[in-house]
Write a protein that holds these residues in place. Structure first.
Motif, PDB file in Angstrom:
ATOM      1  N   LYS A 223       0.775  -1.031   0.252  1.00 54.18           N
ATOM      2  CA  LYS A 223       0.205  -0.147  -0.157  1.00 54.18           C
ATOM      3  C   LYS A 223       0.812   1.126  -0.100  1.00 54.18           C
ATOM      4  O   LYS A 223       0.417   2.156  -0.536  1.00 54.18           O
ATOM      5  N   TRP A 225       3.804   1.717  -1.419  1.00 49.66           N
ATOM      6  CA  TRP A 225       4.259   2.054  -2.928  1.00 49.66           C
ATOM      7  C   TRP A 225       3.386   2.089  -3.682  1.00 49.66           C
ATOM      8  O   TRP A 225       3.278   2.857  -4.965  1.00 49.66           O
ATOM      9  N   SER A 226       2.098   1.722  -3.415  1.00 48.84           N
ATOM     10  CA  SER A 226       0.904   1.860  -4.402  1.00 48.84           C
ATOM     11  C   SER A 226       0.581   3.507  -4.328  1.00 48.84           C
ATOM     12  O   SER A 226       0.369   3.673  -5.180  1.00 48.84           O
ATOM     13  N   ASN A 227       0.561   3.885  -3.128  1.00 44.84           N
ATOM     14  CA  ASN A 227       0.276   5.536  -2.913  1.00 44.84           C
ATOM     15  C   ASN A 227       1.501   6.137  -3.687  1.00 44.84           C
ATOM     16  O   ASN A 227       1.251   7.327  -4.101  1.00 44.84           O
ATOM     17  N   ARG A 228       2.503   5.889  -3.570  1.00 46.04           N
ATOM     18  CA  ARG A 228       3.823   6.640  -4.102  1.00 46.04           C
ATOM     19  C   ARG A 228       3.757   6.354  -5.496  1.00 46.04           C
ATOM     20  O   ARG A 228       4.058   7.548  -6.368  1.00 46.04           O
ATOM     21  N   ASN A 230       1.103   5.080  -7.421  1.00 44.45           N
ATOM     22  CA  ASN A 230      -0.140   5.468  -8.354  1.00 44.45           C
ATOM     23  C   ASN A 230      -0.481   3.975  -9.222  1.00 44.45           C
ATOM     24  O   ASN A 230      -0.796   3.934 -10.319  1.00 44.45           O
ATOM     25  N   LYS A 231      -0.131   2.739  -8.375  1.00 45.64           N
ATOM     26  CA  LYS A 231      -0.156   1.639  -9.099  1.00 45.64           C
ATOM     27  C   LYS A 231      -0.772   0.303  -8.049  1.00 45.64           C
ATOM     28  O   LYS A 231      -0.452   0.749  -7.163  1.00 45.64           O
ATOM     29  N   LYS A 232      -1.549  -0.277  -8.687  1.00 45.26           N
ATOM     30  CA  LYS A 232      -2.272  -1.392  -7.838  1.00 45.26           C
ATOM     31  C   LYS A 232      -1.569  -2.693  -8.002  1.00 45.26           C
ATOM     32  O   LYS A 232      -1.625  -3.455  -7.002  1.00 45.26           O
TER      33      LYS A 232
END
Length: 272
Positions: A223, A225-228, A230-232
């Motif tokens: 989560k 790195w997803s926020n950093r 912008n990838k799921k």
């Protein structure tokens, strides 16, 4: 009569033997005490040993994890290792349901050589990194510091994966630099074409000095790195000496898929 326990060593998060993270897997037919499981984990000397016991006839199992030092509530690589063993023992099944000591439901599926685990997703909150801890790690500056309460792990983001790979902590000083965490996870954006981010995990407080590949940290690392980024859906690489890899995908606010491979390298019989 001597009790005999079917026992395996499995290299997780790798497609090659002697890479990834080795875990012990003990298949129980009767309950062991916590002291017995702790002793076995210490004897095997791996970062974690999983103890699995069938709950019912629907491929549902209890699972507990012990490092050589203490019980660990959730462990990704030992879950993957346990799944690999059960799928090999029962080649006709393609799904397993584990329940850990926190009553988390861990759903596992097989896709050819790859195994997919459904894990919880955890948040992190901003935290200060003690100067003594950074000094022990050999880090002068960081980009960010966060804390995850469920795993009691500190996350530090640094500038480059090259710096991450070259870290050589002073583990005695590291252990003395903090007295209330289970471990410290260092991470950076990846400079490799096939990966999005990289990490290393040091935990002299509650296990071994360094965990080669750590699935459990991805419950909050994915989560983060997803926020950093912008990838799921992302590819993660752990640049420890043994190295390892996994695919991670956030499928909801509180669920994460972790997919990778594992290699059984030893099967034996443990005698109590």
């Amino acid at each position: 009569m001597t009790d005999r326990i079917e026992t395996y060593i499995v290299d997780s998060f790798t497609n090659k033997p002697f890479k990834g993270n080795p875990a012990g897997v003990c298949i129980l037919t009767q309950k062991l005490t916590d002291k017995q499981m702790q002793s076995i984990a210490k004897e095997l000397g791996l970062s974690e040993t999983a103890f699995i016991c069938k709950i019912d006839n629907q491929d549902k199992y209890s699972i507990r994890y012990f490092s050589p030092v203490m019980e660990i509530p959730l462990c990704g690589h030992a879950t993957l290792a346990s799944s690999k063993v059960l799928f090999e023992i029962n080649p006709k099944i393609d799904a397993i349901h584990f329940k850990n000591i926190q009553n988390l439901d861990l759903m596992i599926k097989k896709y050819g050589k790859k195994i997919e685990m459904k894990f919880p997703v955890y948040d992190t909150i901003p935290q200060n990194a003690p100067d003594e801890l950074l000094y022990a790690l050999g880090i002068e500056t960081i980009i960010n510091c966060e804390y995850n309460k469920e795993t009691n792990i500190l996350l530090l983001e640094i500038k480059s994966s090259e710096q991450l790979e070259n870290l050589s902590p002073d583990f005695e000083k590291l252990k003395q630099s903090h007295n209330s965490i289970n471990g410290v996870l260092i991470t950076s954006i990846s400079q490799k074409d096939d990966y999005d981010f990289e990490s290393r995990y040091f935990w002299p407080w509650s296990g071994t000095n360094e965990d080669p590949v750590t699935g459990g940290t991805h419950t909050f690392l994915a989560k983060y790195w997803s926020n950093r980024l912008n990838k799921k859906k992302m590819n993660s690489y752990q640049c420890s000496e043994r190295t390892g890899f996994m695919e991670v995908e956030l499928i909801s606010e509180n669920k994460l898929l972790i997919k990778s491979e594992a290699q059984i390298i030893l099967k034996g019989e443990l005698r109590l």
